[in-house]
Design an enzyme around this catalytic site. Sequence first.
Site, PDB file in Angstrom:
ATOM      1  N   THR A   1      -1.601 -19.424  24.613  1.00 12.40           N
ATOM      2  CA  THR A   1      -1.247 -20.085  23.212  1.00 12.40           C
ATOM      3  C   THR A   1      -0.739 -18.715  22.561  1.00 12.40           C
ATOM      4  O   THR A   1      -1.029 -17.481  22.869  1.00 12.40           O
ATOM      5  CB  THR A   1      -2.565 -20.209  22.305  1.00 12.40           C
TER       6      THR A   1
ATOM      7  N   ASN B   1      -3.835  11.419  -7.201  1.00 13.62           N
ATOM      8  CA  ASN B   1      -3.129  10.375  -5.975  1.00 13.62           C
ATOM      9  C   ASN B   1      -4.308   9.859  -4.796  1.00 13.62           C
ATOM     10  O   ASN B   1      -4.139   8.492  -4.743  1.00 13.62           O
ATOM     11  CB  ASN B   1      -2.037  11.110  -5.354  1.00 13.62           C
TER      12      ASN B   1
ATOM     13  N   SER C   1       3.387  19.819 -16.236  1.00  6.16           N
ATOM     14  CA  SER C   1       3.601  18.955 -17.188  1.00  6.16           C
ATOM     15  C   SER C   1       4.820  19.158 -17.801  1.00  6.16           C
ATOM     16  O   SER C   1       5.297  20.228 -17.640  1.00  6.16           O
ATOM     17  CB  SER C   1       2.507  19.255 -18.338  1.00  6.16           C
TER      18      SER C   1
ATOM     19  N   ARG D   1      -0.453  -9.231   8.499  1.00  6.17           N
ATOM     20  CA  ARG D   1       0.687  -8.461   8.444  1.00  6.17           C
ATOM     21  C   ARG D   1       0.669  -7.639   7.371  1.00  6.17           C
ATOM     22  O   ARG D   1       1.446  -6.325   7.302  1.00  6.17           O
ATOM     23  CB  ARG D   1       2.004  -9.418   8.108  1.00  6.17           C
TER      24      ARG D   1
ATOM     25  N   SER E   1      -2.585 -15.097   9.742  1.00  6.23           N
ATOM     26  CA  SER E   1      -1.484 -14.615  10.104  1.00  6.23           C
ATOM     27  C   SER E   1      -0.580 -13.757   9.395  1.00  6.23           C
ATOM     28  O   SER E   1      -0.235 -12.655   9.337  1.00  6.23           O
ATOM     29  CB  SER E   1      -0.136 -15.716  10.469  1.00  6.23           C
TER      30      SER E   1
ATOM     31  N   HIS F   1     -26.626  12.837 -14.353  1.00  8.01           N
ATOM     32  CA  HIS F   1     -26.370  11.852 -15.752  1.00  8.01           C
ATOM     33  C   HIS F   1     -25.411  12.605 -16.400  1.00  8.01           C
ATOM     34  O   HIS F   1     -25.422  12.474 -17.680  1.00  8.01           O
ATOM     35  CB  HIS F   1     -27.526  11.651 -16.532  1.00  8.01           C
TER      36      HIS F   1
ATOM     37  N   ASN G   1      -1.760  20.261 -13.104  1.00  8.51           N
ATOM     38  CA  ASN G   1      -2.361  19.125 -13.050  1.00  8.51           C
ATOM     39  C   ASN G   1      -2.984  18.844 -11.678  1.00  8.51           C
ATOM     40  O   ASN G   1      -2.381  19.057 -10.740  1.00  8.51           O
ATOM     41  CB  ASN G   1      -1.693  17.950 -13.263  1.00  8.51           C
TER      42      ASN G   1
END
Length: 460
Positions: free
Chosen positions: A120, A307, A293, A342, A338, A169, A301
């Site tokens: 199958t 990211n 900047s 992907r 299916s 904390h 930065n």
Amino acid sequence: MSAFPTQPLSPLDGRYQAAVSPLGEFLSEAGLNRARVEVEVEWIIALTNRSLFGTQPLDEATQFKLRELYTAFDQESIDWLAAKEAVTRHDVKAVEYLVRDRLSRLGLDSIAELTHFGCTSEDINSLAYALTVKRAVTDVWLPALRAMLDKLRALSLELADAPMLSRTHGQPATPSTMGKELGVFVWRVERVVRRIENVEYLGKFSGATGTWSAHTVASPETDWPAVSRGFVEGLGLDFNPVTTQIESHDWQVELYDAAKHAGGILHNLAQDVWTYISLGYFTQIPVAGATGSSTMPHKINPIKFENAEANFEIAGGLFATLAQTLVTSRLQRDLTDSTTQRNIGVAFGHSLLALSNLSGGLDQIALSRETLLADLDGNWEILGEAIQTVVRAEVVAGRSRISDPYALLKELTRGHRVGGAELAEFVSGLDIGDDARERLLALTPDTYTGLAEQITRTHL
């Protein structure tokens, strides 16, 4: 008509393509189809090696030519499959037709009916996905994760002795060392990596509903479960003998849960390093020509950590969806898996991108030991824990009659800035033994790090 030529919809195939392209070798549509061809070809070889149905084993030269169908899988094959699938509307059937076509070109029409024999689509898919995911994880993703961990471990050991004010904390707390705090993340991720390394990559090869029904009618005397097991394990995979039409994907659920877990820990690391940068604990090394900047020239930065944080979140969401969806299949088969599968490459792509940025970020920071020491020197009240604990020990030993050491230190330090001179005066007047007093008078915030350095050097 669009004003733009066809453009990548996903940033993984556009802006970030260079960072994630190694995964495309395995987790792209072409990579999946190559693996499908591999399974189909190897199944033909396995059947003929057993001389089933009157066949004879193929000679080495013929086997080599057959294996070139996937070892030399090229753009021609990709285009051929795309054209065929446009007709068949079935991706695995297109692969079967490709193999049959190539058998004919090789003059092997006599064994063409062994293509996809007893299979199958999910027999092919389960093995193809297991092969591609295993190779992507072991050849690309795990090496990137280990490389990042090695870099983090080296930094942790380098900074094992760097005293740092802790901030439980968000408030000043018992000091640690920067190395030990980074080492916590190494320790956490390595536990998850060991789980990932032990994941089984399972495949099934038992026909339409996992019963070998057609196989046993075609050849009742053949031990088909043994044949299937040998075939699957011969591909370097683990065999699942009890399935429906599909392999149940539980190994995938375990893998994606673990990958999400690892990413969650590293997301935590990215946030912590970002915070250390904002506190001035780490300085960022300028990159020549880079702009921090668009309006503030002084800024550098922490974009690589930001990211990484965002892409770990995206990857984690996708891994969670994969695990949640793939754990279920209605009755003996439905197709929700299916379209879900992907997106495996997308999940690992965002994770790999996050690892790349996190690794790059670690290359661009340097510890400011002076800032750490200044921070410690401004928070002598954190020694209150040490003082009250020593006093308690002195009370138990019969060398002090102070009734409530904790309350005594709470009154002195809570909500107050207490300097070294004030603490020294306070300690000098305590009803404790001389040895205890000397230990406390010698203590400073930067030496109050306990076994932090030892923990780091022992366990990393």
